[in-house]
Scaffold this motif. Structure first.
Motif, PDB file in Angstrom:
ATOM      1  N   GLY A 232       5.022   8.064  -2.304  1.00  0.00           N
ATOM      2  CA  GLY A 232       5.211   7.177  -1.158  1.00  0.00           C
ATOM      3  C   GLY A 232       4.079   6.170  -1.065  1.00  0.00           C
ATOM      4  N   GLU A 233       2.859   6.670  -1.266  1.00  0.00           N
ATOM      5  CA  GLU A 233       1.700   5.801  -1.207  1.00  0.00           C
ATOM      6  C   GLU A 233       1.775   4.737  -2.298  1.00  0.00           C
ATOM      7  OE1 GLU A 233      -1.954   8.006  -1.332  1.00  0.00           O
ATOM      8  OE2 GLU A 233      -3.158   6.203  -1.625  1.00  0.00           O
ATOM      9  N   ALA A 235       4.417   3.538  -3.650  1.00  0.00           N
ATOM     10  CA  ALA A 235       5.501   2.579  -3.414  1.00  0.00           C
ATOM     11  C   ALA A 235       5.136   1.605  -2.299  1.00  0.00           C
ATOM     12  CB  ALA A 235       6.786   3.324  -3.071  1.00  0.00           C
ATOM     13  N   ALA A 236       4.381   2.079  -1.305  1.00  0.00           N
ATOM     14  CA  ALA A 236       4.221   1.268  -0.095  1.00  0.00           C
ATOM     15  C   ALA A 236       2.870   0.585   0.015  1.00  0.00           C
ATOM     16  CB  ALA A 236       4.440   2.144   1.138  1.00  0.00           C
ATOM     17  N   ILE A 237       1.828   1.217  -0.527  1.00  0.00           N
ATOM     18  CA  ILE A 237       0.477   0.711  -0.288  1.00  0.00           C
ATOM     19  C   ILE A 237       0.055  -0.120  -1.495  1.00  0.00           C
ATOM     20  CG2 ILE A 237      -1.891   1.363   0.291  1.00  0.00           C
ATOM     21  CD1 ILE A 237       0.124   2.245   2.390  1.00  0.00           C
ATOM     22  N   GLU A 242      -3.971  -2.725   3.101  1.00  0.00           N
ATOM     23  CA  GLU A 242      -3.103  -1.582   3.395  1.00  0.00           C
ATOM     24  C   GLU A 242      -3.787  -0.275   3.019  1.00  0.00           C
ATOM     25  OE1 GLU A 242       1.429  -3.303   2.881  1.00  0.00           O
ATOM     26  OE2 GLU A 242       0.289  -2.797   1.091  1.00  0.00           O
ATOM     27  N   GLN A 245      -6.189   0.560   5.660  1.00  0.00           N
ATOM     28  CA  GLN A 245      -5.464   1.011   6.855  1.00  0.00           C
ATOM     29  C   GLN A 245      -5.095   2.495   6.720  1.00  0.00           C
ATOM     30  OE1 GLN A 245      -1.927  -1.321   7.249  1.00  0.00           O
ATOM     31  NE2 GLN A 245      -1.801  -0.967   9.456  1.00  0.00           N
ATOM     32  N   LEU A 246      -4.602   2.876   5.529  1.00  0.00           N
ATOM     33  CA  LEU A 246      -4.208   4.266   5.307  1.00  0.00           C
ATOM     34  C   LEU A 246      -5.441   5.164   5.298  1.00  0.00           C
ATOM     35  CD1 LEU A 246      -2.001   6.347   4.621  1.00  0.00           C
ATOM     36  CD2 LEU A 246      -2.425   5.860   2.212  1.00  0.00           C
TER      37      LEU A 246
ATOM     38  N   SER B  33       9.849  11.632  -0.126  1.00  0.00           N
ATOM     39  CA  SER B  33       8.578  11.060   0.329  1.00  0.00           C
ATOM     40  C   SER B  33       8.582   9.538   0.202  1.00  0.00           C
ATOM     41  CB  SER B  33       7.409  11.679  -0.432  1.00  0.00           C
ATOM     42  OG  SER B  33       7.312  11.158  -1.733  1.00  0.00           O
ATOM     43  N   VAL B  47       4.072   6.950   5.139  1.00  0.00           N
ATOM     44  CA  VAL B  47       3.547   7.558   3.911  1.00  0.00           C
ATOM     45  C   VAL B  47       3.102   8.996   4.187  1.00  0.00           C
ATOM     46  CG1 VAL B  47       1.607   7.502   2.299  1.00  0.00           C
ATOM     47  CG2 VAL B  47       2.856   5.403   2.794  1.00  0.00           C
TER      48      VAL B  47
END
Lengths: 545, 95
Positions: A232-233, A235-237, A242, A245-246, B33, B47
């Motif tokens: 997920g990280e 794919a998104a970050i 970003e 931010q995480l 996920s 996330v």
């Protein structure tokens, strides 16, 4: 073990599911059982890792009162400024009610000779200098071993621990499904009935601590989840913003930006920690982290201590490094991050007061016993079915011997680690490493002993050895340090007295186990009567359940 | 020869299940996920939610694989759950 082919229709669906869950439970439990036992026991001990670290550094005086954290922070920050000038980042864990030294971690200015790129050390709160104490990893050895093992990269170790924890999660869930009468089980105990007693013990340990075992396994996975499930990280970050931010949701560490290249001294760290003390309490500051100290772009983050709050989510005050101006206060994170912070906090139990900590220790000890009794049951259950009990097949012998070394042998090795701490010469080069080598040499010897001796003899001898080593720890401590049990009791030094007394209690436990094992006479009839015909291993679980 | 094929015939479904549990279960957890990122919450929260949810999903998948009647059903069940997750995850990856 396969009693029916998986695709064959079982005669009774209800029985089929519990049967296959029982198989899943047995195999998931067995395959990772030895690793899980070691993770559970060293993890259990780690609830007292700070106390153990103090016991293992007897030169550091008993800390009756927490020193002023602000003054300590300044002392160690100054020391780091001369010790590792130009370090892009350092971080201090300040002394608190459970720690009488400062743990510091820093990134090296350039990659150091050993290529690690970072360093760490314990510092004396009173002087700010590196502790004048024996070189040891202390309780941190058990703590680190519990999730990343040793003699391998931390990355590999953490993956192995993650796989084992996942097996544990599956073993717990399938174990619960296997049980018909989980509540009744708790009140059933048949002493001296061979396999039945082992089953009852396993059930009691499991059911009594079930919520804890489930929680500790899941939260253990959560502590390293970013490594196990990075998708997920990924794919998104994507941008540095970003990422920052995480990271701010998860960690007290602030992201080092770019250094300006202009040297500028760090403002008073003491003042910054004072502000944090005013906000969170005198003894409730956790860490001080500085990025690019000595540069005009320096930043300092002071984080809140762990006592008095369940969540481990970051709470920090961020300061401009050169002026000491407060830039931001972050005391909350998003809902998902807060859930993660609570789960993380539940695993580590750092919020606990003394009573809660002992509860953690005891229930976690019960978890260790759950894994241990489960492992032993695997052999007890199969021994009566052996065609010739004097000559068991290879797989049986393997499990039997590994059980001895993994359970009794680990106790010996852990006790030997404490002995090494007291007996290795203080000037020995790489002394801290040698304490750990002793732990593994002793453990390997226990395995060799378990292979060479008859099984029952090996159990009894190793349990007695562990009992003796543990029982003599207070004596060893009295002889080799200035802080014998009677003096620590008189002074109210519960860190030293507690460690000595706990060793005595554990010695008694091992002695009882050794006596019971020595007296045990397996009666092939006793457990055999309940069954007839080609027996399924899991059938007993259901009957017992 | 015949005993060998016989053996393969018997062991095959079990191996298939083990692969479904270990690899299929992880794939499902990983997909979930990523798929969670379509939810209308901030990226860091999504996330973290995805990571937190992945372990129960993995464990649930393993239990499912060993509780159904056949290896084929085990795989089918995983595929049925994976399909919508894949669609969602695909939209995340494409974005």
């Amino acid at each position: 073990m396969s009693r029916r082919t998986p695709d064959e229709e079982p005669r009774l669906t209800g029985r089929g599911i519990r049967q296959s869950m029982s198989d899943l439970h047995s195999w998931a439990g067995l395959l990772c059982g030895w690793i899980l036992y070691a993770m559970f026991l060293t993890g259990t001990v780690s609830y007292f890792k700070d106390e153990l670290s103090q016991w293992m550094r007897p030169e550091l005086p008993y800390q009756a009162q927490v020193p002023d954290q602000a003054a300590v922070a300044q002392r160690v920050a100054d020391e780091l400024g001369t010790l590792v000038p130009g370090s892009p980042q350092w971080s201090l864990r300040l002394p608190d009610a459970r720690n009488n030294s400062v743990y510091a971690f820093w990134r090296s200015p350039a990659r150091s000779a050993d290529g690690r790129g970072f360093g760490e050390g314990q510092f004396d709160p009173a002087t700010g200098r590196k502790v004048a104490s024996r070189d040891t990893l202390g309780g941190d050895f058990f703590f680190r071993f519990h999730f990343q093992f040793h003699y391998m990269s931390a990355l590999w170790g953490r993956w192995i621990a993650g796989v084992a924890a996942m097996f544990m999660l599956v073993a717990i869930v399938s174990g619960v499904i296997t049980h018909k009468k989980i509540f009744t089980d708790f009140f059933t105990f048949r002493w001296g009935k061979g396999q039945r007693s082992w089953l009852d013990a396993h059930n009691a340990f499991s059911v009594f601590g079930l919520p804890f075992h489930l929680m500790i396994t899941y939260t253990g996975l959560v502590t390293l989840m970013a490594m196990y499930v990075p998708w997920g990280e990924r794919a998104a970050i994507k941008t540095p913003a970003e990422r920052q931010q995480l990271s701010a949701e998860l960690s007290v560490f602030i992201q080092p930006g770019r250094p300006s290249g202009q040297p500028a001294p760090l403002a008073s760290v003491e003042d910054m920690v004072r502000q944090a003390q005013a906000r969170w309490g005198r003894d409730n500051v956790g860490r001080v982290t500085a990025v690019h100290p000595g540069d005009a772009a320096a930043r300092v983050a002071v984080s809140r201590g762990e006592a008095g709050r369940l969540s481990m989510s970051p709470q920090i005050m961020e300061f401009e490094g050169t002026t000491g101006r407060l830039l931001a206060v972050r005391e909350s994170v998003g809902p998902a991050a807060e859930v993660r912070g609570v789960l993380y906090g539940l695993h580590l139990g750092r919020f606990s007061d003394a009573v809660t900590r002992w509860l953690y220790f005891l229930v976690s000890f019960g978890g260790t016993a759950m894994v241990g009794t489960g492992l032993v049951m695997w052999t007890v259950k199969r021994r009566q079915k052996l065609p010739d009990p004097s000559r068991p097949y290879l797989g049986f012998r393997l499990v039997e011997r590994l059980n001895i070394a993994a359970i009794a042998g680990l106790s010996i090795a852990m006790a030997a680690f404490l002995w090494a701490n007291r007996l290795l010469p203080l000037e020995l080069p790489r002394r801290a490493d040698w304490e750990i080598h002793v732990f593994f040499i002793v453990w390997a010897s226990a395995l060799a002993h378990a292979i060479l001796r008859p099984a029952k003899g090996a159990w009894v001898e190793q349990l007695w050895t562990a009992a003796a080593l543990l029982a003599l720890v207070p004596l060893l401590n009295a002889v080799t340090t200035q802080r014998p049990l009677w003096r620590s009791l008189a002074q109210g030094d519960w860190i030293f007295a507690g460690t000595d007394l706990l060793c005595l209690a554990l010695a008694a436990l091992h002695a009882v186990l050794a006596l019971r094992t020595a007296r045990y006479r397996p009666s092939p009839r006793a457990a055999g009567r309940a069954r007839g015909g080609p027996v399924a291993g899991g059938k007993l679980i259901e009957e017992g359940a | 020869m015949s005993s060998l094929t016989d053996r393969a015939w018997r062991v095959g479904p079990l191996v298939s299940r083990i692969v479904a549990a270990l690899a299929g279960g992880y794939a499902l957890a990983a997909l979930a996920s990523v798929a969670v990122l379509v939810l209308p919450i901030s990226k860091p929260q999504a996330v973290i939610t995805g990571m937190l949810a992945s372990f129960p999903i993995y464990a649930g998948a393993v239990i499912w694989v060993f509780s159904v009647r056949s290896a084929t059903r085990a795989w089918l069940g995983l595929a049925v759950v994976a399909t919508p997750l894949l669609v969602a995850a695909w939209s995340v990856w494409r974005a």
